[in-house]
Design an enzyme around this catalytic site. Structure first.
Site, PDB file in Angstrom:
ATOM      1  N   LYS A  50       5.210 -31.313 -19.388  1.00  0.00           N
ATOM      2  CA  LYS A  50       5.079 -30.466 -20.563  1.00  0.00           C
ATOM      3  C   LYS A  50       4.663 -31.329 -21.745  1.00  0.00           C
ATOM      4  O   LYS A  50       5.235 -32.380 -21.989  1.00  0.00           O
ATOM      5  CB  LYS A  50       6.405 -29.757 -20.849  1.00  0.00           C
ATOM      6  CG  LYS A  50       6.330 -28.732 -21.965  1.00  0.00           C
ATOM      7  CD  LYS A  50       7.695 -28.115 -22.266  1.00  0.00           C
ATOM      8  CE  LYS A  50       8.153 -27.145 -21.229  1.00  0.00           C
ATOM      9  NZ  LYS A  50       9.386 -26.411 -21.652  1.00  0.00           N
ATOM     10  N   ARG A  64      17.830  -7.027 -19.365  1.00  0.00           N
ATOM     11  CA  ARG A  64      17.738  -7.397 -17.955  1.00  0.00           C
ATOM     12  C   ARG A  64      19.099  -7.384 -17.261  1.00  0.00           C
ATOM     13  O   ARG A  64      19.165  -7.442 -16.044  1.00  0.00           O
ATOM     14  CB  ARG A  64      17.112  -8.790 -17.840  1.00  0.00           C
ATOM     15  CG  ARG A  64      15.846  -8.964 -18.650  1.00  0.00           C
ATOM     16  CD  ARG A  64      15.211 -10.299 -18.430  1.00  0.00           C
ATOM     17  NE  ARG A  64      14.536 -10.332 -17.146  1.00  0.00           N
ATOM     18  CZ  ARG A  64      13.909 -11.403 -16.662  1.00  0.00           C
ATOM     19  NH1 ARG A  64      13.903 -12.520 -17.352  1.00  0.00           N
ATOM     20  NH2 ARG A  64      13.320 -11.364 -15.505  1.00  0.00           N
ATOM     21  N   GLU A  68      19.901 -13.984 -16.386  1.00  0.00           N
ATOM     22  CA  GLU A  68      20.763 -13.209 -17.279  1.00  0.00           C
ATOM     23  C   GLU A  68      21.796 -12.376 -16.529  1.00  0.00           C
ATOM     24  O   GLU A  68      22.937 -12.224 -16.992  1.00  0.00           O
ATOM     25  CB  GLU A  68      19.905 -12.290 -18.163  1.00  0.00           C
ATOM     26  CG  GLU A  68      19.076 -13.008 -19.201  1.00  0.00           C
ATOM     27  CD  GLU A  68      17.726 -13.474 -18.674  1.00  0.00           C
ATOM     28  OE1 GLU A  68      16.952 -14.052 -19.454  1.00  0.00           O
ATOM     29  OE2 GLU A  68      17.449 -13.253 -17.470  1.00  0.00           O
TER      30      GLU A  68
END
Length: 624
Positions: free
Chosen positions: A282, A386, A358
């Site tokens: 990244k 979610r 989640e």
């Protein structure tokens, strides 16, 4: 002329030489740094996606072959090479390019949802549809190692593995530095070998022939097959994927474009589901991002960031943690964005980052509560959607004392439709026993967080906006649990919910200038509706509610229902976010667009009162 200026679409990439592609990659990184530093957005992930994106478009034929990104914030490079480079400087600006894929922008975009761990399910359905329609098309799903922490991704993999004829290639963008790339001639040879259809045919032939030899044949095949798997497992971390029945290619250096193209061509030729494991960094190619220890410039952070709602929560939770050893924190791969990093530093053993999961976070919180702890679950408001079933049946049904802190509630703006936290106060209304708080300023964040954590027999929710925290608005009185912020008459009772309390004060000043008597109240706790607020409403000619949540089933609807149930005839007019997906823009611009500003609301309320009284809008009405 720059190479990027010659790329009007993916077909142009296939005409470029190796050196031109190298130059193009450098140009793209320059454009990303220059543009995103100005517009904001996700810089680090896209710097790491340059070579992968170029390889995808050179090997496959978009839009005939469909690309599904998980999540969509990794698509800046994809936008640049699919004809949107001339408009890239409008990224995340009102009327400009979205920070996520957009069907309205390009035929090369199909999935707009920015929520993680969904790409493989989309891809599974697309590939099955093309198979049923007998269309010769590939589906390419790109998912990060973070996305693979979500259970939905593994549900999809389980089903994909059972459909061996799907033309589906899954690229795992592994920027978590879990593995080092496997390099060398033998590894390359094995990659080509195990994606060759003849390889599987030979294995089947050996199995059939050995199977004809009683006693010796089957054990011998298992030994040979085990040796083959053992050799490969020493060279590449592929066991879990092949145990699912999926072909695995890699690890491949995700910044070696030629190696990526070779791997993708092998995967494409195989004819069934294949996982290509690309190891990337990244922020690659930009030293400042590579060296950023927090998140490699996942998002550009302002140099002098003002104190925000998240900061207030973060500081107060640490203070509570010192006082309450039973308080623990849970996050779903959002330790820094949700403000839990400071708590984690102070109490590492009491902080749990479960990855992008989640549903697991919420039910695990229920277990922690059952075990005598008080969990604080930090999520973006939009991501609570979610885990609604877990909140309803795993937490609320069992009367678990769990506090949910919803960051970025209401209109968040730049990130567009999927990030606006405009659903939580509607979906939470149906949860029995749940208590919902909406603080209007920083001081109320501190107060209401402490009150929420003191509740040990029901779920509590604290939700607040994105960005700089509002100046404190002190109450002049309290009725029940509600704060009275302003009182000048009984024409209109203005109920300002959460961050809209400041807007309600602005509306009140404008209405007073028209001669109306106005009282402004902040309920603080908006669920359940305070009976004292219902009683207060009987003294007014009109009740107006203002919230940064969808109108359908929101707080205004619940207050109106409470008044009806109590036999109160005072009319209620609720203002909130229309039930539509909002285009990306700065928060003030979005609020202006949907009419949730002081000026717009004051005009609407004035016209409403005038209509009820039969007076001209320009004529002020007297106080009652």
């Amino acid at each position: 002329m720059r190479v990027l200026e010659t790329v009007a679409g993916p077909a142009d990439l296939k005409k470029l030489t190796g050196q031109q592609l190298t130059d193009l990659a450098a140009e793209i990184r320059d454009v990303l740094v220059e543009t995103v530093s100005r517009t904001g957005g996700h810089l680090g992930p896209n710097l790491g996606m340059v070579e992968i994106t170029l390889a995808m478009h050179r090997v496959f034929d978009s839009p005939r072959d469909r690309f599904v990104f998980d999540t969509g914030h990794q698509t800046y490079v994809h936008k640049l090479v699919t004809g949107r480079a001339p408009k890239f400087d409008t990224l995340r600006q009102q009327g400009g390019l979205s920070g996520y894929p957009s069907q309205a922008e390009s035929e090369h975009d199909i999935v707009e949802n920015s929520h993680a761990s969904t790409s493989l399910s989309y891809a599974d359905g697309l590939a099955k549809a093309y198979r049923l329609r007998k269309e010769d098309r590939h589906v390419v799903a790109l998912i990060g190692d973070g996305g693979l922490t979500g259970g939905m991704a593994w549900e999809a993999l389980n089903n994909i593995a059972a459909a061996q004829d799907l033309k589906l290639v899954i690229i795992v963008n592994d920027n978590g530095r879990s593995y080092s790339p496997t390099v060398g001639g033998l590894a390359t040879h094995l990659t080509s070998l195990r994606t060759n259809p003849r390889y599987e045919k030979i294995l089947d032939l050996i199995k059939k022939n050995l199977g004809r030899t009683p006693y010796v044949g089957p054990p011998m095949y298992e030994v040979l097959h085990g040796v083959k798997k053992g050799l490969k497992d020493m060279l590449a971390p592929q066991g879990m994927f092949e145990d699912l029945g999926l072909k695995y290619v890699g690890p491949v250096d995700g910044h070696d474009r030629q190696a990526l193209e070779d791997a993708l061509r092998n995967a494409k030729a195989f004819g069934g589901p294949v996982i290509v494991h690309a190891v990337t960094q990244k922020g690659f190619g930009y030293a400042a991002a590579e060296q950023d220890e927090e998140d490699n410039f996942h998002q550009i952070r302002p140099a002098n960031k003002p104190r925000g709602w998240t900061d207030v929560f973060s500081d107060e939770l640490v203070r509570i943690g010192h006082r309450r050893p039973d308080v623990v924190a849970i996050t779903a791969a959002m330790l820094h964005p949700t403000g839990l990093a400071q708590f984690a530093e102070a109490f590492p053993d009491r902080t749990f980052d479960v990855g992008i999961a989640e549903q697991h976070a919420v039910t695990s919180a229920a277990g922690l509560a059952m075990g005598g702890m008080h969990p604080v679950v930090g999520l973006y408001a939009t991501f609570l959607n979610r885990a609604f079933d877990q909140l309803l049946l795993d937490v609320a049904l069992h009367k678990c004392g769990v506090t949910f802190v919803l960051d970025r509630a209401g209109v968040t703006g730049d990130d567009g439709a999927s990030h606006n936290g405009m659903w939580d106060m509607s979906i939470l209304q149906v949860v029995p026993g749940l208590r919902l708080a909406a603080p209007r300023d920083g001081k109320r964040v501190e107060e209401l967080l402490n009150e929420a954590i003191d509740v040990d027999d029901a779920p509590t929710v604290l939700r607040y906006a994105k960005g700089e925290v509002f100046p404190d608005i002190e109450a002049i009185d309290r009725v029940g649990g509600s704060d009275i912020l302003k009182r000048s008459g009984t024409d209109v009772l203005l109920v300002g919910i959460g961050s809209m309390a400041a807007t309600a004060m602005d509306v009140a000043r404008r209405l007073e200038a028209q001669g109306f008597g106005v009282t402004v109240v902040d309920p603080r706790w908006v669920k359940p509706v305070d009976p004292k607020l219902v009683e207060l409403a009987t003294k007014f000619k009109l009740v107006v509610t203002i919230e940064d949540n969808g109108r359908a089933g929101g707080c205004g609807s619940m207050i109106a229902q409470a008044l009806r149930d109590a036999g109160v005839s005072t009319p209620v007019r609720d203002f909130g976010i229309p039930q539509q997906f909002l285009e990306h823009a700065k928060r003030p611009a979005v609020l202006q667009e949907i009419g949730l500003t002081g000026q717009e609301l004051a005009r609407d309320i004035t016209e409403l009162i005038a209509g009820r009284q039969g007076a001209d809008v320009t004529e002020p009405a007297g106080n009652a």
